[in-house]
Scaffold this motif. Structure first.
Motif, PDB file in Angstrom:
ATOM      1  N   TYR A 142       0.816  -1.251  -0.110  1.00  0.00           N
ATOM      2  CA  TYR A 142       0.054   0.103  -0.039  1.00  0.00           C
ATOM      3  C   TYR A 142       0.857   1.299   0.116  1.00  0.00           C
ATOM      4  O   TYR A 142       0.756   2.195  -0.719  1.00  0.00           O
ATOM      5  CB  TYR A 142      -1.061   0.049   1.215  1.00  0.00           C
ATOM      6  CG  TYR A 142      -2.044   1.061   1.111  1.00  0.00           C
ATOM      7  CD1 TYR A 142      -3.072   1.059   0.505  1.00  0.00           C
ATOM      8  CD2 TYR A 142      -1.633   2.368   1.987  1.00  0.00           C
ATOM      9  CE1 TYR A 142      -4.077   2.325   0.500  1.00  0.00           C
ATOM     10  CE2 TYR A 142      -2.544   3.318   1.950  1.00  0.00           C
ATOM     11  CZ  TYR A 142      -3.644   3.307   1.150  1.00  0.00           C
ATOM     12  OH  TYR A 142      -4.579   4.309   1.257  1.00  0.00           O
TER      13      TYR A 142
ATOM     14  N   SER B 181      -4.456  -7.329  -2.197  1.00  0.00           N
ATOM     15  CA  SER B 181      -5.237  -6.820  -1.188  1.00  0.00           C
ATOM     16  C   SER B 181      -4.963  -5.376  -0.672  1.00  0.00           C
ATOM     17  O   SER B 181      -5.896  -4.513  -0.251  1.00  0.00           O
ATOM     18  CB  SER B 181      -5.277  -7.512   0.146  1.00  0.00           C
ATOM     19  OG  SER B 181      -3.860  -7.605   0.786  1.00  0.00           O
ATOM     20  N   ALA B 182      -3.861  -4.648  -0.877  1.00  0.00           N
ATOM     21  CA  ALA B 182      -3.481  -3.494  -0.953  1.00  0.00           C
ATOM     22  C   ALA B 182      -4.136  -2.693  -1.842  1.00  0.00           C
ATOM     23  O   ALA B 182      -4.626  -1.546  -1.485  1.00  0.00           O
ATOM     24  CB  ALA B 182      -1.991  -3.162  -1.003  1.00  0.00           C
TER      25      ALA B 182
ATOM     26  N   THR C  29      -7.837  -2.559  -0.443  1.00  0.00           N
ATOM     27  CA  THR C  29      -7.797  -1.542   0.392  1.00  0.00           C
ATOM     28  C   THR C  29      -7.864   0.014   0.225  1.00  0.00           C
ATOM     29  O   THR C  29      -8.556   0.731   0.536  1.00  0.00           O
ATOM     30  CB  THR C  29      -6.821  -1.730   1.556  1.00  0.00           C
ATOM     31  OG1 THR C  29      -6.670  -3.029   1.793  1.00  0.00           O
ATOM     32  CG2 THR C  29      -6.785  -0.805   2.670  1.00  0.00           C
ATOM     33  N   ASN C  30      -7.141   0.195  -0.907  1.00  0.00           N
ATOM     34  CA  ASN C  30      -7.102   1.743  -1.456  1.00  0.00           C
ATOM     35  C   ASN C  30      -8.307   1.884  -1.850  1.00  0.00           C
ATOM     36  O   ASN C  30      -8.955   2.914  -1.927  1.00  0.00           O
ATOM     37  CB  ASN C  30      -5.828   1.736  -2.621  1.00  0.00           C
ATOM     38  CG  ASN C  30      -5.912   3.004  -3.275  1.00  0.00           C
ATOM     39  OD1 ASN C  30      -6.833   3.520  -3.819  1.00  0.00           O
ATOM     40  ND2 ASN C  30      -4.737   3.669  -3.111  1.00  0.00           N
TER      41      ASN C  30
ATOM     42  N   MET D  42     -11.390   0.610  -1.386  1.00  0.00           N
ATOM     43  CA  MET D  42     -12.361   0.864  -0.069  1.00  0.00           C
ATOM     44  C   MET D  42     -12.346   2.329   0.547  1.00  0.00           C
ATOM     45  O   MET D  42     -13.167   2.717   0.766  1.00  0.00           O
ATOM     46  CB  MET D  42     -12.356  -0.181   0.900  1.00  0.00           C
ATOM     47  CG  MET D  42     -12.722  -1.593   0.525  1.00  0.00           C
ATOM     48  SD  MET D  42     -12.847  -2.853   1.785  1.00  0.00           S
ATOM     49  CE  MET D  42     -11.127  -2.465   2.910  1.00  0.00           C
TER      50      MET D  42
END
Length: 91
Positions: A14, A75-76, A79-80, A82
């Protein structure tokens, strides 16, 4: 402590994605490369963790470590997105 590596890889990916955005702020088309970049970086971190300390990533072979790293990198990206959807409302 078995799965502490996954959030570490995701957080580092991330941060790499955010640094990439700052470096290429003027080039919006370069943003399309961020998911690929963080996936590759995550895979590299997964393999690096496997080679340096096998107990840390808790797997038996390098291919599983690579896939754990790539998925953590992806998943990073999720997450960004979201955070982006929650914080920035369209006007």
């Amino acid at each position: 402590m078995d799965y502490i590596n996954i959030p570490i890889i995701a957080a580092m990916c991330y941060m790499i994605g955010e640094v990439y955005k700052v470096l290429f702020k003027k080039k919006q088309k370069a943003y399309k490369l961020i998911p690929i970049l963080v996936s590759m970086f995550g895979g590299l971190l997964g393999v690096l963790m496997y080679l340096t300390n096998k107990e840390m990533i808790n797997t038996t072979n390098v291919w599983t470590a690579l896939s754990i790293g790539i998925i953590s990198g992806q998943s990073a990206t999720g997450t960004n997105q979201m955070i982006k959807q929650i914080l920035y409302k369209e006007k």
